[in-house]
Write an enzyme that holds these catalytic residues in place. Structure first.
Site, PDB file in Angstrom:
ATOM      1  N   ARG A   1      45.217   9.048  30.454  1.00 16.75           N
ATOM      2  CA  ARG A   1      44.038   9.910  30.230  1.00 16.75           C
ATOM      3  C   ARG A   1      42.986   9.084  30.266  1.00 16.75           C
ATOM      4  O   ARG A   1      42.022   9.851  30.569  1.00 16.75           O
ATOM      5  CB  ARG A   1      44.318  10.601  28.668  1.00 16.75           C
ATOM      6  CG  ARG A   1      42.784  11.133  28.279  1.00 16.75           C
ATOM      7  CD  ARG A   1      43.262  12.548  27.189  1.00 16.75           C
ATOM      8  NE  ARG A   1      43.999  11.887  26.115  1.00 16.75           N
ATOM      9  CZ  ARG A   1      44.121  10.886  25.312  1.00 16.75           C
ATOM     10  NH1 ARG A   1      42.821  10.378  25.249  1.00 16.75           N
ATOM     11  NH2 ARG A   1      44.783  10.702  24.322  1.00 16.75           N
TER      12      ARG A   1
ATOM     13  N   TYR B   1      25.722  29.161  40.292  1.00 16.49           N
ATOM     14  CA  TYR B   1      27.033  29.438  40.139  1.00 16.49           C
ATOM     15  C   TYR B   1      27.049  30.049  38.917  1.00 16.49           C
ATOM     16  O   TYR B   1      26.789  29.670  37.625  1.00 16.49           O
ATOM     17  CB  TYR B   1      27.879  28.062  40.124  1.00 16.49           C
ATOM     18  CG  TYR B   1      29.481  28.554  39.954  1.00 16.49           C
ATOM     19  CD1 TYR B   1      30.125  29.389  40.840  1.00 16.49           C
ATOM     20  CD2 TYR B   1      30.151  27.979  39.064  1.00 16.49           C
ATOM     21  CE1 TYR B   1      31.247  29.695  40.725  1.00 16.49           C
ATOM     22  CE2 TYR B   1      31.480  28.338  38.919  1.00 16.49           C
ATOM     23  CZ  TYR B   1      32.010  29.214  39.711  1.00 16.49           C
ATOM     24  OH  TYR B   1      33.434  29.620  39.568  1.00 16.49           O
TER      25      TYR B   1
ATOM     26  N   ASP C   1      23.955  20.178  41.405  1.00 16.58           N
ATOM     27  CA  ASP C   1      25.292  20.673  42.004  1.00 16.58           C
ATOM     28  C   ASP C   1      25.203  20.482  43.601  1.00 16.58           C
ATOM     29  O   ASP C   1      24.606  21.301  44.004  1.00 16.58           O
ATOM     30  CB  ASP C   1      25.518  22.251  41.339  1.00 16.58           C
ATOM     31  CG  ASP C   1      26.744  22.648  41.783  1.00 16.58           C
ATOM     32  OD1 ASP C   1      27.383  22.216  42.708  1.00 16.58           O
ATOM     33  OD2 ASP C   1      27.527  23.378  40.761  1.00 16.58           O
TER      34      ASP C   1
ATOM     35  N   LYS D   1      36.055  23.219  46.470  1.00 14.64           N
ATOM     36  CA  LYS D   1      35.690  23.659  47.789  1.00 14.64           C
ATOM     37  C   LYS D   1      35.912  22.684  49.386  1.00 14.64           C
ATOM     38  O   LYS D   1      36.987  22.312  49.149  1.00 14.64           O
ATOM     39  CB  LYS D   1      34.200  24.137  47.535  1.00 14.64           C
ATOM     40  CG  LYS D   1      34.108  25.014  46.287  1.00 14.64           C
ATOM     41  CD  LYS D   1      34.574  26.345  46.029  1.00 14.64           C
ATOM     42  CE  LYS D   1      34.848  26.826  44.752  1.00 14.64           C
ATOM     43  NZ  LYS D   1      33.555  26.468  43.821  1.00 14.64           N
TER      44      LYS D   1
HETATM   45  C1  LIG Z   1      33.156  26.930  42.465  1.00 17.96           C
HETATM   46  C2  LIG Z   1      31.980  26.226  41.745  1.00 17.96           C
HETATM   47  C3  LIG Z   1      31.855  25.536  40.757  1.00 17.96           C
HETATM   48  C4  LIG Z   1      33.002  25.720  39.825  1.00 17.96           C
HETATM   49  O1  LIG Z   1      33.995  24.742  40.318  1.00 17.96           O
HETATM   50  P1  LIG Z   1      35.567  24.961  39.909  1.00 17.96           P
HETATM   51  O2  LIG Z   1      36.330  23.868  40.606  1.00 17.96           O
HETATM   52  O3  LIG Z   1      35.969  26.456  40.415  1.00 17.96           O
HETATM   53  O4  LIG Z   1      35.698  24.895  38.327  1.00 17.96           O
HETATM   54  C5  LIG Z   1      30.736  25.136  40.345  1.00 17.96           C
HETATM   55  N1  LIG Z   1      29.512  25.081  41.089  1.00 17.96           N
HETATM   56  C6  LIG Z   1      29.588  25.848  42.243  1.00 17.96           C
HETATM   57  C7  LIG Z   1      28.228  25.730  43.185  1.00 17.96           C
HETATM   58  C8  LIG Z   1      30.702  26.335  42.496  1.00 17.96           C
HETATM   59  O5  LIG Z   1      30.847  26.870  43.944  1.00 17.96           O
END
Ligand SMILES: *Cc1c(COP(=O)(O)O)cnc(C)c1O
Length: 380
Positions: free
Chosen positions: A57, A109, A180, A205
């Site tokens: 962890r 998001y 982000d 992604k």
């Molecule tokens: C998908 C996404 C997230 C969240 O990510 P997860 O891996 O699904 O928890 C955060 N920010 C953006 C811009 C996203 O497209």
């Protein structure tokens, strides 16, 4: 371009393949170490070996390999998390202090907004909003946040904000700035070089890129910030599995190739869609006359495969999705397969017919023919 050591920087493909290399290519060591699947490590009975792995962890070799690779691409100290939201939650928890709180994009998001509204606001942590293409300096002056979270290009609107300008205004006000970077990827944009303190991303992604894992990371310019995030990860326990981390590292090796094809597909589709009757408001920052283009070009290194457009209504989107043979109806992006998502179904404040389309790595001519065919007038 030179790196931090004054050495000419290698190309994106080279950096993706070799980013996680261990310091020493020790004879007999595996070229491709697999995931280290253990919850605990052998301890030193004499208790005289500092810094060794002890419990998974807290740290493990697979994380370190991944964090070295992604940290080099982002240009800072990377901490891996079990999902993009786990990464965002760690940043909010660590840097949005109770008095001053956080300023978020109103069009970013949606789960980040729900996390702030439903988990932070009830604790007395201030939550303010600004549109990605809005006046951030004014919003910072009004809210005086401890943390500013940007998302550029934003999901799903593909709006862009000036990272360097917002970072300057935020720092002036004593705030930490996180970006982000999910849509751009570390190859498409390096927010830390533009003045941000933290990069957060959903590696689910394009970075992992194969649609088979959830993963996220935060990269910090300041090692003190990175330590804080690691401490939060260890205590909070929202950790990434070594198997998922290893799969993402494997995917990262081809990010350069995948992005190149995805961007080529996005350009061809965006150009074709703008000429297609019934398709409105096509947005892809790589188009020279896109409203985001000038700013995006100034701060981004390369394009990606995510575009958006608007059809007449919900039924028109359903018809498109039922007629295409290559575009999956899927709410994720950045993978090998082209997929589309009608964002209003998730509550995004966008027109009913707005579609976010993520280009995969199919052949460009096949994809354009399929999409245009599915949008043609005609029976069905
Ligand atoms: C998908 C996404 C997230 C969240 O990510 P997860 O891996 O699904 O928890 C955060 N920010 C953006 C811009 C996203 O497209």
């Amino acid at each position: 371009m030179t790196n931090a050591y004054g050495v000419p920087e290698r190309g994106d493909g080279t950096r993706c393949v070799h980013g996680g290399d261990p310091e020493l290519r020790r004879v007999g060591a595996p070229v491709h170490p697999g995931p280290v699947l253990t919850s605990a490590f052998h301890l030193d009975p004499a208790e005289t070996t500092p810094g060794a792995d002890f419990y998974a962890r807290a740290d493990n070799p697979t994380w370190r390999e991944y964090e070295a690779a992604v940290g080099r691409l982002d240009g800072g100290a990377c901490t891996v998390f079990g999902s993009g939201m786990a990464a965002i939650a760690a940043v909010l928890r660590a840097f949005a202090t109770s008095g001053r709180g956080v300023l978020l994009p109103s069009d970013g998001y949606y789960v980040a907004r729900r996390l702030a509204d439903e988990e932070l606001a009830p604790l007395g942590i201030g939550v303010g909003y600004c549109a990605t293409a809005g006046d951030w300096a004014a919003a910072i002056a009004e809210h005086r946040p401890a943390l500013v979270l940007l998302e550029t290009p934003s999901n799903p609107g593909l709006e862009v904000c000036d990272i360097a300008a917002v970072a300057a205004a935020a720092h002036e006000a004593g705030a930490v700035v996180a970006v982000d970077n999910t849509t751009a990827t570390p190859l498409g944009q390096r927010p830390l070089e533009l003045g941000a303190d933290l990069v957060v991303a959903s590696d689910t992604k394009a970075l992992a890129g194969h649609g088979d894992v959830l993963l996220g990371h935060v990269t910090a310019a300041d090692p003190v910030h990175a330590e804080r995030l690691r401490g939060f990860r260890t205590r909070g326990g929202a950790i990434a599995g070594p198997m998922e981390t290893w799969l993402a590292l494997r995917g990262l090796g081809t990010l350069d190739l995948r992005l190149a094809r995805q961007a080529e597909n996005a350009r061809a589709l965006a150009v074709a869609l703008r000429e297609t009757p019934g398709v409105h408001d096509v947005r892809w920052p790589g188009l020279a006359d896109d409203p985001s283009h000038v700013l995006a070009r100034a701060q981004m290194r390369r394009w990606n495969g995510v575009l958006r457009f608007t059809l007449h209504d919900t039924a028109a989107v359903a018809r498109f999705l039922s007629r295409t043979t290559l575009v999956d109806s899927v709410t994720s992006f950045g993978g090998l397969r082209t997929c589309a998502d009608r964002r209003a179904r998730w509550g995004d404040a966008v027109p009913d017919g707005l579609v976010r389309l993520s280009c995969g790595i199919e052949d460009t001519a096949d994809l354009v023919a399929d999409v245009l065919g599915a949008l043609e007038d005609g029976p069905g």
